[in-house]
Design a protein around this motif. Structure first.
Motif, short mmCIF file in Angstrom:
data_model
loop_
_atom_site.label_atom_id
_atom_site.label_comp_id
_atom_site.label_asym_id
_atom_site.label_seq_id
_atom_site.Cartn_x
_atom_site.Cartn_y
_atom_site.Cartn_z
N LEU A 47 0.82 -1.21 0.00
CA LEU A 47 0.00 0.00 0.00
C LEU A 47 0.86 1.26 0.00
N ALA A 48 0.46 2.22 -0.83
CA ALA A 48 1.15 3.51 -0.82
C ALA A 48 0.68 4.31 0.40
N GLY A 49 1.35 5.42 0.65
CA GLY A 49 1.02 6.25 1.81
C GLY A 49 -0.43 6.72 1.81
N ASP A 50 -0.99 6.95 0.63
CA ASP A 50 -2.38 7.40 0.54
C ASP A 50 -3.38 6.24 0.51
N GLY A 51 -2.89 5.03 0.76
CA GLY A 51 -3.77 3.86 0.85
C GLY A 51 -4.01 3.15 -0.48
N ARG A 52 -3.42 3.71 -1.56
CA ARG A 52 -3.65 3.05 -2.85
C ARG A 52 -2.81 1.78 -2.97
N LEU A 53 -3.42 0.80 -3.68
CA LEU A 53 -2.77 -0.49 -3.84
C LEU A 53 -1.63 -0.39 -4.86
N VAL A 54 -0.49 -0.99 -4.52
CA VAL A 54 0.64 -1.05 -5.46
C VAL A 54 0.86 -2.53 -5.76
N THR A 55 0.61 -2.91 -7.01
CA THR A 55 0.76 -4.33 -7.34
C THR A 55 2.25 -4.69 -7.40
N LEU A 56 2.50 -5.99 -7.34
CA LEU A 56 3.88 -6.46 -7.43
C LEU A 56 4.51 -6.03 -8.75
N ARG A 57 3.70 -6.05 -9.82
CA ARG A 57 4.28 -5.68 -11.11
C ARG A 57 4.77 -4.22 -11.10
N ARG A 58 3.98 -3.34 -10.48
CA ARG A 58 4.40 -1.92 -10.43
C ARG A 58 5.67 -1.77 -9.61
N LEU A 59 5.70 -2.45 -8.48
CA LEU A 59 6.89 -2.39 -7.63
C LEU A 59 8.09 -2.95 -8.38
N ASP A 60 7.87 -4.09 -9.02
CA ASP A 60 8.98 -4.78 -9.70
C ASP A 60 9.53 -3.92 -10.84
N ASP A 61 8.63 -3.29 -11.58
CA ASP A 61 9.09 -2.42 -12.68
C ASP A 61 9.98 -1.31 -12.15
N ALA A 62 9.63 -0.79 -10.97
CA ALA A 62 10.41 0.32 -10.41
C ALA A 62 11.74 -0.17 -9.82
N VAL A 63 11.68 -1.21 -8.99
CA VAL A 63 12.89 -1.67 -8.28
C VAL A 63 13.89 -2.33 -9.23
N SER A 64 13.37 -3.01 -10.26
CA SER A 64 14.28 -3.72 -11.18
C SER A 64 15.19 -2.78 -11.95
N LEU A 120 -4.51 -7.84 4.28
CA LEU A 120 -5.30 -6.99 3.39
C LEU A 120 -6.51 -7.80 2.96
N ASP A 121 -7.65 -7.13 2.83
CA ASP A 121 -8.86 -7.83 2.41
C ASP A 121 -9.25 -7.35 1.02
N ILE A 122 -9.23 -8.27 0.07
CA ILE A 122 -9.52 -7.94 -1.33
C ILE A 122 -10.88 -7.23 -1.48
N ALA A 123 -11.83 -7.58 -0.63
CA ALA A 123 -13.19 -7.01 -0.74
C ALA A 123 -13.17 -5.49 -0.67
N GLU A 124 -12.20 -4.93 0.07
CA GLU A 124 -12.14 -3.47 0.20
C GLU A 124 -11.64 -2.79 -1.07
N TYR A 125 -11.06 -3.58 -1.97
CA TYR A 125 -10.44 -3.00 -3.17
C TYR A 125 -11.24 -3.23 -4.44
N LEU A 126 -12.20 -4.15 -4.36
CA LEU A 126 -13.00 -4.45 -5.54
C LEU A 126 -14.04 -3.37 -5.78
#
Ligand SMILES: [Zn+2]
Length: 441
Positions: free
Chosen positions: A336-353, A428-434
Motif C-alpha cells: 500500500l502507498a502512503g495514501d492507501g492506494r494499492l501497489v501491485t507487485l508488477r508496479r513495484l517490480d518495474d520500479a525496483v528492477s 489486506l482484504d480484497i473485498a475493500e479494493y473491488l
C-alpha cells in the motif's frame, strides 16, 4: 465494453453445463442456488451473480462436494484416475486437491497452442528439464546429491533436488549446466528465481549453456530482474505460463508477449478493482475449470491480479478469450502507498528492477507508510545505492514514506519453496479494493 474479447459458442455451452451441473448436483455449490437469477438470464450474468470459491470452501466440502453424480472419490483413487495432492501455499491456506493427470496434461497441451514456440517444440513426448524447488515438484534430497537417473521421471529431468537454493554450490550448478547439455531439453520449465540464480553463476563463471527450444516460467512471478539476469546467458525464447494446481493452465504468454486465456480449458471471470486502485483494467480473476469430470472448480479465486490489455488484440492474431497485458502478481504480494492506494507487485517490480547492480530484492511493509527493502548487491557504493533505492520507493509510495534498506548476502525462498518479492506484514482484504458498483452490473 473495455476489450474486444471473443468467446466461442462452445465456450458458452461449457460455461452453462458447468454452472448448472454444479448448482444442481454438487454439495459445494448448493448454497449458491440462492444467488442464481435464473436460467432465462444470459450465462455471463448468472456467473456474475455468484460468489467466489475460496480455499476455505474447498476445505469445507472436500472432496465429494466437488464431484457430480456418478463420480466417487474412492473409486477414482482405487482405479488410479485421480490422486490427492496438497498445495504448499505460504501465505495461503494449505489445501488438498483432487489431481487428475489426464486432464492436467490435456490442459497443458491446449496452452501450448497459445505460443508458437511451444506449439513447435512441445509434442507431448519431448524431453523437458525442470528447474524448480523440489517442494513444488520433483524429488527432495538436501543431504545427499541425487544422481541423474534418480531425478528422471518419464520425459522429465529435475535439475534440482535442494529445498534451499542458497545452499547451491558451484559444483551443483556445474552439474545443472552439464546436464542441460547432455539432456538437450526441448523445453526448460523454470522457476524464474532459480533460473536467474543459475544464470548469475554461469555469467560470472563465463560458462556456455545449452539453449532449449523454449524456456517456460512458472511457479513464481518472473521479475524483470530475473529476465535480465537470465538474458545474459540464455538466448532461447521465454514465455510465462500462468496456472494453479486447482485450475490447471489458465493463461499463456504468446510470442508477442501478451497473455491469452486457455479458453478450451477454463472460463475466466474478471472483477475490476476500484479506479483508485487500478481498475477497471486491473482485475481479480476467478477461474472455472472445463472438461474435468473429477473436480468442479467454479469461480475459484486463484489469488492473482491481472491487467486487461488496453488494445484487446494482439499482433499474434489470437483472439479467443481474454487478452491480458500482464499478470500483476498475487494480491498477497501487493503493498500500500502512503495514501492507501494499492501497489501491485508488477508496479513495484518495474520500479525496483531498474536499480543498477542489484541481484535480488524483497520488500516488506510492516505498517502503513513503512517499508523495508532487503537487497542483495555486490555494488561497493552502498550509500549511493541506498539513496537511489529510497528515491525509487518514495516515488512509488509517497515522499513521506519511512524507508529502510537492509543489505543481505543472499535471500532465501519462503517455506513454500517460492520466493516472495513483496508483502505486507498485516492482512489486506480484497473485498475493500473491488469495485462493487462494477460487480453488480
Ligand atoms: Zn498474442
Amino acid at each position: 465494453m473495455i476489450c474486444h474479447r471473443q468467446f466461442s459458442p462452445e465456450y458458452y455451452r461449457k460455461s452453462l453445463v458447468i454452472l448448472e451441473t454444479s448448482l444442481d448436483q454438487l454439495h459445494a455449490y448448493r448454497s449458491w442456488r440462492a444467488f442464481d437469477p435464473g436460467s432465462e438470464h444470459p450465462v455471463d450474468r448468472r456467473y456474475a451473480a455468484m460468489p467466489a470459491l475460496t480455499k476455505s470452501d474447498i476445505r469445507e466440502h472436500f472432496p465429494q462436494g466437488f464431484l457430480p453424480e456418478g463420480y466417487d472419490v474412492e473409486h477414482g483413487l482405487n482405479s488410479g484416475e485421480i490422486h490427492l495432492v496438497k498445495t504448499s501455499g505460504s501465505s495461503d491456506i494449505r489445501v488438498t486437491n483432487i489431481w487428475n493427470q489426464e486432464w492436467w496434461d490435456a490442459s497443458e497441451r491446449a496452452s501450448w497452442k497459445l505460443n508458437s514456440h511451444a506449439a513447435r517444440v512441445a509434442t507431448g513426448n519431448h524431453p523437458e528439464a525442470i528447474l524448480a524447488n523440489p517442494r513444488n515438484v520433483g524429488f527432495i534430497s538436501d543431504s545427499v546429491d541425487l544422481p541423474f537417473e534418480k531425478r528422471r521421471l518419464s520425459r522429465f529431468l529435475y535439475l534440482n533436488e535442494k529445498t534451499d537454493p542458497t545452499t547451491w554450490t558451484p559444483g551443483l550448478m556445474d552439474r545443472m549446466i552439464k546436464e542441460l547439455d547432455i539432456y538437450k531439453p526441448a523445453v526448460l520449465e523454470a522457476n524464474p528465481s532459480l533460473l536467474a540464480r543459475l544464470s548469475r553463476y554461469a555469467a560470472d563463471a563465463d560458462k556456455k549453456v545449452y539453449q532449449p527450444g523454449l524456456i517456460v516460467f512458472t511457479y513464481e512471478y518472473p521479475s524483470r530482474l530475473h529476465y535480465r539476469q537470465i538474458g545474459r546467458v540464455f538466448t532461447a525464447p521465454a514465455a510465462s505460463s500462468y496456472g494453479t494446481t486447482e485450475a490447471g493452465y489458465v493463461f499463456m504468454q504468446c510470442e508477442a508477449g501478451k497473455f491469452h486465456q486457455n479458453s478450451e480449458f477454463c472460463r475466466v471471470d474478471l472483477q475490476p478493482l476500484k479506479p483508485e486502485h487500478g481498475g477497471p483494467r486491473l482485475c481479480r480473476m476467478l477461474v472455472t475449470t472445463f472438461n474435468n469430470p473429477w473436480y468442479y472448480m467454479v469461480r475459484f479465486d486463484v489469488g492473482d491480479l491481472v491487467r486487461l490489455d488496453e488494445e484487446g488484440r494482439c499482433p499474434c492474431g489470437r483472439h479467443s478469450g481474454f487478452i491480458v497485458s500482464g499478470i500483476e502478481g498475487r494480491f498477497t504480494n501487493a503493498t500500500l502507498a502512503g495514501d492507501g492506494r494499492l501497489v501491485t507487485l508488477r508496479r513495484l517490480d518495474d520500479a525496483v528492477s531498474d536499480l543498477e547492480g542489484i541481484e535480488q530484492y524483497r520488500l516488506e511493509q510492516p505498517a502503513a507508510g513503512e517499508y523495508v527493502l532487503h537487497l542483495a548487491s555486490r555494488r561497493k557504493d552502498k550509500k549511493a545505492l541506498s539513496s537511489e533505492a529510497t528515491e525509487v520507493l518514495c516515488k512509488l509510495y509517497g515522499q513521506k514514506s519511512g524507508i529502510s534498506i537492509a543489505y543481505e548476502e543472499d535471500l532465501a525462498p519462503e517455506e513454500s519453496g517460492k520466493y516472495v518479492l513483496a508483502k505486507t506484514l498485516f492482512p489486506l482484504d480484497i473485498a475493500e479494493y473491488l469495485d462493487t458498483a462494477c460487480l453488480s452490473r
